[in-house]
Design an enzyme around this catalytic site. Sequence first.
Site, PDB file in Angstrom:
ATOM      1  N   CYS A  97      28.220  36.331  37.774  1.00 25.38           N
ATOM      2  CA  CYS A  97      29.593  36.773  37.532  1.00 25.38           C
ATOM      3  C   CYS A  97      29.750  38.178  38.093  1.00 25.38           C
ATOM      4  O   CYS A  97      29.306  39.152  37.476  1.00 25.38           O
ATOM      5  CB  CYS A  97      29.916  36.748  36.040  1.00 25.38           C
ATOM      6  N   GLY A  98      30.373  38.271  39.259  1.00 25.80           N
ATOM      7  CA  GLY A  98      30.560  39.573  39.882  1.00 25.80           C
ATOM      8  C   GLY A  98      31.532  40.457  39.139  1.00 25.80           C
ATOM      9  O   GLY A  98      31.281  41.658  38.960  1.00 25.80           O
ATOM     10  N   HIS A  99      32.642  39.880  38.675  1.00 22.15           N
ATOM     11  CA  HIS A  99      33.606  40.722  37.964  1.00 22.15           C
ATOM     12  C   HIS A  99      33.009  41.198  36.644  1.00 22.15           C
ATOM     13  O   HIS A  99      33.265  42.325  36.205  1.00 22.15           O
ATOM     14  CB  HIS A  99      34.928  39.962  37.740  1.00 22.15           C
TER      15      HIS A  99
ATOM     16  N   GLY B 273      34.210  38.049  41.994  1.00 26.27           N
ATOM     17  CA  GLY B 273      33.156  38.880  42.552  1.00 26.27           C
ATOM     18  C   GLY B 273      32.086  38.115  43.297  1.00 26.27           C
ATOM     19  O   GLY B 273      31.841  38.350  44.486  1.00 26.27           O
TER      20      GLY B 273
ATOM     21  N   ASP C 292      40.195  32.178  38.052  1.00 32.00           N
ATOM     22  CA  ASP C 292      39.819  33.591  38.102  1.00 32.00           C
ATOM     23  C   ASP C 292      41.044  34.407  38.480  1.00 32.00           C
ATOM     24  O   ASP C 292      41.632  34.198  39.537  1.00 32.00           O
ATOM     25  CB  ASP C 292      38.703  33.809  39.126  1.00 32.00           C
TER      26      ASP C 292
END
Length: 342
Positions: free
Chosen positions: A98-100, A265, A260
């Site tokens: 999970c980039g965010h 991300g 999203d």
Amino acid sequence: MHVRTVDYHTAGEPFRIVLDGVPAIPGDSVAERRAIVIGAGGTATAPRPSELDTVRQLLTREPRGHAGMYGGFLVPPDDDEAHLGVLFWHKDGYSTACGHGTIALGAWAVDSGLVAAPEDGVARVRIDVPSGRVTALVHRSGGRTTGVTFRNVPSRVTALKLPVETSRGTVEVAVAHSGACYASVPAAALGLAVEPGQLAELTAVGREIRAALAGEPSVAHPTDTRLSGVYGVILYDELPSADGVLNQRNVTVFADGQIDRSPCGSGTSARLAVLAAEGRLAPGEPLRHESIIGTVFTGQVLAGGDALGEGVVTEVTGTAHRTGEHGFVLEPGDELGTGFLL
């Protein structure tokens, strides 16, 4: 039940960090803890019932959450080289990347004092996630966090023009593994555009493509079966160049039809790898990546690596802001229990 959280949003996508109120999670690594939480016979989007999963449901369902909620359980890192570990979750279960969320965790680690940071400069926050070790580079100016750069695990492309049959015709998708597996396709190829007014159609076809790719060899991770299977479908529009910068808008449909709100991300990492493999983006050249609500990440591929080989390292930069601190309670006798989804 009492659960305490601090909430952030990263470019509009929520991230709820659980500070206390959860049972200890066994396991020798973050990846092992995720497997244990999912449980024998469970899947990433249908985990087995457990005390911990009750907390996930409590926080992602109304009236305490909503179907678009995202968050993480803090866990010990795999070794002393990292500052923290995290298990990412959403309304359906547990993701591998999970980039965010990494961007939000970087901001929180500095905001909370967990990681020391300069008044002006960059603090490095190393985070163990189920797909490996990632880094949040927290940018500071005048004692404030002004942005966070998410440096991902290597991203690699396993298909560029894979034909997929949909109810809107046959389309060609690209498949990339960037901590999670993403399939990307131009929205125009489906007769759609990445606009809020078309969100229902975008969601439906995203779910359709994800289902159609089940069992496709290119969605199998080359080295770790726990990272196999399409997690998200990225539908994107080409936008006019912004001062010579490659410019795209996307919406990522992930898990079981979740949207999203940010430009995604780890999905941006996947897009960067695909663009590099297509020869459209050289190392160090920026991508401006816009979300369906108009928020923006910027990203780049670092020098070295091969998107069609061992993978490329990507960086994605965005902002995260704290939205609140919460103490959630489940009272005895509450007939709604952990809540409901609509």
